[in-house]
Each structure stands twice: as C-alpha cells, then as structure tokens.
Motif scaffolding. Sequence first.
Motif, mmCIF file in Angstrom:
data_model
loop_
_atom_site.group_PDB
_atom_site.id
_atom_site.type_symbol
_atom_site.label_atom_id
_atom_site.label_comp_id
_atom_site.label_asym_id
_atom_site.label_seq_id
_atom_site.Cartn_x
_atom_site.Cartn_y
_atom_site.Cartn_z
ATOM 1 N N GLU A 184 43.408 45.726 46.300
ATOM 2 C CA GLU A 184 42.386 46.700 45.924
ATOM 3 C C GLU A 184 41.784 46.380 44.561
ATOM 4 O OE1 GLU A 184 42.015 51.542 45.085
ATOM 5 O OE2 GLU A 184 43.917 50.640 45.739
ATOM 6 N N VAL A 211 39.488 43.246 44.764
ATOM 7 C CA VAL A 211 38.192 43.571 45.369
ATOM 8 C C VAL A 211 37.301 44.281 44.362
ATOM 9 C CG1 VAL A 211 37.063 44.998 47.117
ATOM 10 C CG2 VAL A 211 39.056 43.613 47.726
ATOM 11 N N LYS A 212 37.874 45.228 43.605
ATOM 12 C CA LYS A 212 37.087 45.969 42.615
ATOM 13 C C LYS A 212 36.458 45.041 41.584
ATOM 14 C CE LYS A 212 38.977 47.952 39.060
ATOM 15 N NZ LYS A 212 39.824 48.835 38.217
ATOM 16 N N TRP A 213 37.275 44.150 41.011
ATOM 17 C CA TRP A 213 36.765 43.257 39.974
ATOM 18 C C TRP A 213 35.785 42.232 40.539
ATOM 19 C CZ3 TRP A 213 37.294 43.583 34.760
ATOM 20 C CH2 TRP A 213 38.195 44.532 34.282
ATOM 21 N N ARG A 214 36.046 41.721 41.723
ATOM 22 C CA ARG A 214 35.154 40.719 42.302
ATOM 23 C C ARG A 214 33.808 41.320 42.689
ATOM 24 N NH1 ARG A 214 39.800 37.497 45.927
ATOM 25 N NH2 ARG A 214 41.091 37.014 44.086
ATOM 26 N N ASN A 215 33.818 42.536 43.187
ATOM 27 C CA ASN A 215 32.557 43.201 43.508
ATOM 28 C C ASN A 215 31.759 43.511 42.250
ATOM 29 O OD1 ASN A 215 33.067 43.145 46.241
ATOM 30 N ND2 ASN A 215 33.825 45.255 46.349
ATOM 31 N N GLN A 216 32.474 43.923 41.184
ATOM 32 C CA GLN A 216 31.786 44.269 39.938
ATOM 33 C C GLN A 216 31.021 43.083 39.372
ATOM 34 O OE1 GLN A 216 34.391 46.018 36.971
ATOM 35 N NE2 GLN A 216 32.897 45.780 35.331
ATOM 36 N N TYR A 217 31.577 41.886 39.523
ATOM 37 C CA TYR A 217 30.943 40.694 38.953
ATOM 38 C C TYR A 217 30.348 39.780 40.037
ATOM 39 C CZ TYR A 217 32.852 42.079 34.474
ATOM 40 O OH TYR A 217 33.132 42.778 33.316
ATOM 41 N N GLU A 218 30.209 40.308 41.242
ATOM 42 C CA GLU A 218 29.542 39.618 42.357
ATOM 43 C C GLU A 218 30.159 38.246 42.634
ATOM 44 O OE1 GLU A 218 25.381 39.621 41.477
ATOM 45 O OE2 GLU A 218 25.194 41.788 41.734
ATOM 46 N N LYS A 275 31.588 36.105 45.216
ATOM 47 C CA LYS A 275 31.328 36.211 46.658
ATOM 48 C C LYS A 275 32.419 35.599 47.538
ATOM 49 C CE LYS A 275 27.334 38.206 46.025
ATOM 50 N NZ LYS A 275 27.153 39.634 46.333
#
Length: 339
Positions: free
Chosen positions: A172, A175-182, A184
């Motif tokens: 979880e 996913v949060k950190w990767r989505n925040q900084y796009e 992919k």
Amino acid sequence: LFNSGGSANLALFQSLKNMEVLTTGDEPGFSALTWSTNVMPIIQMGMAPVAIDCDPATLNLTSQTLSERLATTDLKGLFITNALGFTGDLNVIRDLCRAENILLLEDNCESLGTELPSGKAGNFSHASTFSFFVAHHMSTIEGGMVCTDDHDLAEMLRIVRANGWDRNLNEEGQVKWRNQYEIKSEFDAKYAFYELGYNLRPTEITGFLGLEQLQYLPENIKAREENFLRLASVLAENEELFPLDHSHLSVLSAFAFPVLSTTPEIREKFMAKFAGAGVEIRPMIAGNIQQQPFFTKHVERRYDLPGTDRIHQTGFYCGCYPELTEPDLEVLLSCLRTW
C-alpha cells in the motif's frame, strides 16, 4: 531497526525534516547532559540547538528547567535524553509540551525499562530512540531503533533508512509513493528515490541478536535495579557523596552507577579510589555538551547551565550491569564507603 542508536537519531530528524514537521532554522531544545549524536543531527539538519539545564538530583531535564528556558525562548521541538537509567518528570514535561505545542522526542538509549507510575520511559513522546550497543541494556553489538505510533513517520523512517527509496514499505505504501511521483513501472521503481535518506540499514544478524536478547531483558533490568539499590544504600551514608533522587520512578533500569561528589576536589579523591581498585570509570556522558569541541565550532549561542555544570564537574560513573559478581559488588561498595 537501524544499524546504531546514532543512526536512529539521525534518521528521526531527517524524517521530521522531510515531512516539514521541523525545518531549517527551527530551535529544538535538548538535554544539556547528553551524548554527541543527540545534538549533531539538530546541527546537521540546519537547526539551532537550544541547551536546557539538567537537575543534579535526577541527572535530567525537568519541567522546571524547561519552563525556565521557555520563559525566554520559543521551542519548536524538544529532544530529551533520559540519562543513565533516570528520567525527569516526564508526565509533567509531556503535558507542558502539549500545552505549548512543542514536538516532544525522547532518546531512551540509556533508560530502556525504566518506568514511572504514568508509563515507561520512551513512551511519553511522539517518537523515541534506543541503542543496542554492547554496553546497553540489550546488545546487538551495534544497533538502534526508533519507536513511534505515527504511521506516516514510521513510513518515512523506513524510506530514510534505505537510501530514500520504498523497498521496505508495504504494498500500500509503495503504491502511494509511486502514484504521487508518477512512477509507472516496477522497473523504474527499483531506483526511484523519493526523499533525502541514507544507508542506515541493520543486518539480519542484528535483528536475530535483538530477538534473542529480548527474552533476557526483564531479568536483566531487575538485576540492574537490585545492583543499583545496593550500591546507592552505601553511597547515601557517605556525606562526601550526593545521593540521586529516583523516588518518582517505579522501576529504575540502571544503565550505570553514577557517583556525584559534593565538590570537584572530592571527585578527584573518589576517582583515584575507584581507579586504584581496578574499576573502570567514565565521565558523566559528554558532560556540559556546550563545552565539546564540535559544539563550540558549530553553535554560537551559549546558555548558563549551573546544574549540568555541577554534574560535569563533580560526577563520574562505573558499570552496573547484570553480570556483576558478589566480589565485584564488594569492590564497588568499598570504593563508596567513607575513608
């Protein structure tokens, strides 16, 4: 878990700065009787450390010395060192910090297991640090830890501990950190660095040793307290020595046995007596930290610290570990008796 208690302190302050809880130029207070790596992270983060005096009766910062400093200085944070198994009145300090909106942190490296009626040392603050170096209450040879019940801070500590990346986060969190900084792809995520960090990771051997040591901690704390109380009963009979106050503690998990003399000259006599008996002795931690070379180089501001100066000038300590034998204790007792 970290590779040392010093790393735990550094990671804690880096994490709080990454989260903008503390920022460059802030003025965190700290216990003037402390260890170098309690103050160095404050300086390394570009903050201005504010020394707060310690009471010779308890070796620690108290609500009174904190209140005296707050009368002239606004503090954003407070990093307490629970020294040598003792503490100040942590419950009152906690309430004062809440009232003044001060972020309270504890270095509990020397007081693991010490308890007040209102809770265990290390549990009064937003986060606390511990050391598992060889001389401490439990040993992983080298090692340290940060404890907190703040999920976001715990997540940031794991990022800071491992180079600034997310490998030690749960799914979880990743996913949060990767989505925040796009970020992919899993491929790009392998070398994505989100925040300022270090390599402060422990080895698995450190963790293994710590888990083994935990089972012995309760009996070791009990032995430390018993040794301390036996030595303290003799010290109290010596008018040249100053007994410490632990009446506010329900469990005293002694890190060492502190000896405070009534004057610096008398300290010299007792230091010679201990050394002559083959007992290794140490200064009172780093004494008045304002007198340390690194502090004089990097910090301009100085405060009057009469209590800490007294501890610095009249005190020393010796071992109080569980493995002390009866002959060992008899030697220490003889050193504490009047001549």
